[in-house]
Design a protein around this motif. Structure first.
Motif, PDB file in Angstrom:
ATOM      1  N   LEU A 149      30.355  28.552  35.700  1.00 48.86           N
ATOM      2  CA  LEU A 149      30.818  27.202  35.411  1.00 48.86           C
ATOM      3  C   LEU A 149      32.271  26.970  35.820  1.00 48.86           C
ATOM      4  N   SER A 150      32.849  27.889  36.575  1.00 47.09           N
ATOM      5  CA  SER A 150      34.230  27.699  37.004  1.00 47.09           C
ATOM      6  C   SER A 150      34.528  28.455  38.296  1.00 47.09           C
ATOM      7  N   GLU A 151      35.182  27.780  39.215  1.00 48.52           N
ATOM      8  CA  GLU A 151      35.608  28.433  40.448  1.00 48.52           C
ATOM      9  C   GLU A 151      36.793  29.361  40.175  1.00 48.52           C
ATOM     10  N   ASP A 152      37.656  28.985  39.250  1.00 49.95           N
ATOM     11  CA  ASP A 152      38.794  29.824  38.882  1.00 49.95           C
ATOM     12  C   ASP A 152      38.322  31.048  38.100  1.00 49.95           C
ATOM     13  N   VAL A 153      38.938  32.188  38.370  1.00 50.31           N
ATOM     14  CA  VAL A 153      38.718  33.366  37.539  1.00 50.31           C
ATOM     15  C   VAL A 153      39.692  33.251  36.370  1.00 50.31           C
ATOM     16  N   ARG A 154      39.167  32.952  35.173  1.00 51.71           N
ATOM     17  CA  ARG A 154      39.993  32.630  34.028  1.00 51.71           C
ATOM     18  C   ARG A 154      40.208  33.803  33.071  1.00 51.71           C
ATOM     19  N   ASP A 155      39.396  34.822  33.180  1.00 52.59           N
ATOM     20  CA  ASP A 155      39.478  35.964  32.277  1.00 52.59           C
ATOM     21  C   ASP A 155      40.762  36.752  32.546  1.00 52.59           C
ATOM     22  N   ARG A 156      41.636  36.848  31.551  1.00 56.37           N
ATOM     23  CA  ARG A 156      42.911  37.560  31.728  1.00 56.37           C
ATOM     24  C   ARG A 156      42.707  39.023  32.092  1.00 56.37           C
ATOM     25  N   ALA A 157      41.611  39.611  31.582  1.00 54.29           N
ATOM     26  CA  ALA A 157      41.351  41.023  31.862  1.00 54.29           C
ATOM     27  C   ALA A 157      41.136  41.271  33.351  1.00 54.29           C
ATOM     28  N   ALA A 158      40.656  40.258  34.074  1.00 53.70           N
ATOM     29  CA  ALA A 158      40.401  40.412  35.507  1.00 53.70           C
ATOM     30  C   ALA A 158      41.691  40.595  36.296  1.00 53.70           C
ATOM     31  N   TYR A 159      42.822  40.204  35.694  1.00 55.01           N
ATOM     32  CA  TYR A 159      44.105  40.304  36.392  1.00 55.01           C
ATOM     33  C   TYR A 159      44.860  41.589  36.037  1.00 55.01           C
ATOM     34  N   ALA A 160      44.208  42.442  35.258  1.00 51.53           N
ATOM     35  CA  ALA A 160      44.860  43.673  34.809  1.00 51.53           C
ATOM     36  C   ALA A 160      44.430  44.900  35.592  1.00 51.53           C
ATOM     37  N   HIS A 161      43.359  44.800  36.394  1.00 52.90           N
ATOM     38  CA  HIS A 161      42.873  45.970  37.120  1.00 52.90           C
ATOM     39  C   HIS A 161      42.443  45.588  38.532  1.00 52.90           C
ATOM     40  N   ALA A 162      42.460  46.564  39.418  1.00 51.33           N
ATOM     41  CA  ALA A 162      42.051  46.342  40.806  1.00 51.33           C
ATOM     42  C   ALA A 162      40.537  46.191  40.881  1.00 51.33           C
ATOM     43  N   HIS A 163      40.087  45.260  41.706  1.00 50.34           N
ATOM     44  CA  HIS A 163      38.649  45.052  41.869  1.00 50.34           C
ATOM     45  C   HIS A 163      38.394  44.149  43.077  1.00 50.34           C
TER      46      HIS A 163
END
Length: 294
Positions: A149-163
């Motif tokens: 439901l969103s184009e933006d990656v909003r989960d803060r955890a996604a910005y804490a690790h490489a992927h």
């Protein structure tokens, strides 16, 4: 390395200074392409003897500027593209190179931070009907909504690790020379906005991988292109142009959802032109577009 400028006289010195510390760890060549600035950008950049300045004499757009700069790159293993209103935190370039070597990534994006030190929400997902509907209806609310439901990656955890990522905002991007050669030129029909969405998609279609590296930090002041009704309208129109290029059958639905999104912003005067222009395709020609090299 390619930097595309347009009236950035207040930005270039800080960026170039931050790159010099990076050059102590790896060799680099800085190519600054100026898109017809009317301020002192060219003079400020030319004062740095170790920067190759390309003065186009006109505004080619961001994609056009990158393509022009690419003709001066020469032999290289990687190509780094940076917005002019960025500064590189020490070690960022090396961290992106390490990520490439560790996982064989073809494209690498760093963590973007604002001038206030806050990590920007820079990661994105491929546009889809459900995501466009979610963004149109929910807007800035319900930040925890699911990924479909969103184009933006909003989960803060996604910005804490490489992927791996589908795409990211184009303020800072490292591309392997092999990938850049096979992907080809940036699509200049996207004068500004959606050019990186298109570039990452073409990379994926060729089997190239893109990764996010949080230990590579780049400060992005943002607002380098300014904000005006014409630029807001261009952002919206180019998001529709992107769908028309890659999924033309779905384009009418995306257009309707974009209109819905703009109607929700009826109080914002900068969005009035966007609402109007989505109904009148012929008026797209009035929006900013690349000029011919003088």
């Amino acid at each position: 390395m390619i930097v595309v400028t347009y009236n950035n006289e207040g930005d270039v010195d800080a960026l170039i200074s931050s790159l010099r510390s990076e050059a102590m760890q790896c060799s680099m060549r800085v190519i600054l392409v100026d898109n017809g600035s009317v301020d002192a950008t060219v003079a400020r950049a030319s004062a740095h003897a170790d920067v190759h300045v390309v003065d186009t004499g006109c505004n080619l757009g961001y994609a056009g500027g990158i393509n022009r700069g690419s003709t001066f790159v020469g032999e290289t293993e990687t190509l780094l593209i940076l917005n002019p209103d960025t500064t590189v935190v020490p070690g960022a370039v090396a961290a992106m190179r390490r990520r490439r070597e560790l996982v064989g990534a073809d494209l690498v994006v760093p963590a973007l931070e604002g001038s206030d030190g806050r990590r920007a929400r820079s990661l994105r997902r491929e546009p889809s009907i459900s995501r466009r509907l979610g963004d149109a209806v929910c807007g800035r609310f319900w930040n925890s909504r699911p990924s479909w439901l969103s184009e933006d990656v909003r989960d803060r955890a996604a910005y804490a690790h490489a992927h791996p990522v589908e795409w990211a905002t184009g303020a800072a991007l490292m591309v392997s020379a092999e990938a850049a050669n096979q992907i080809g030129p940036w699509d200049e029909r996207f004068f500004l906005y959606s050019e990186e969405t298109d570039y990452f998609r073409r990379a994926r279609e060729l089997g190239f991988s893109a990764w996010y590296e949080p230990s590579a930090r780049v400060i992005h002041a943002e607002g380098g292109s300014g904000r005006s009704p014409a630029l807001v309208a261009l952002l919206v129109v180019n998001s529709l142009r992107y769908v028309e290029k890659h999924r033309p059958v779905a384009a009418p639905i995306h257009r309707a959802l974009l209109i819905l999104h703009e109607l929700r912003r009826w109080r914002d005067p900068d969005h009035r032109l966007a609402r109007t222009i989505l109904w009148r395709r012929k008026s797209w020609e009035q929006l900013p577009q690349g000029e011919k090299t003088k």
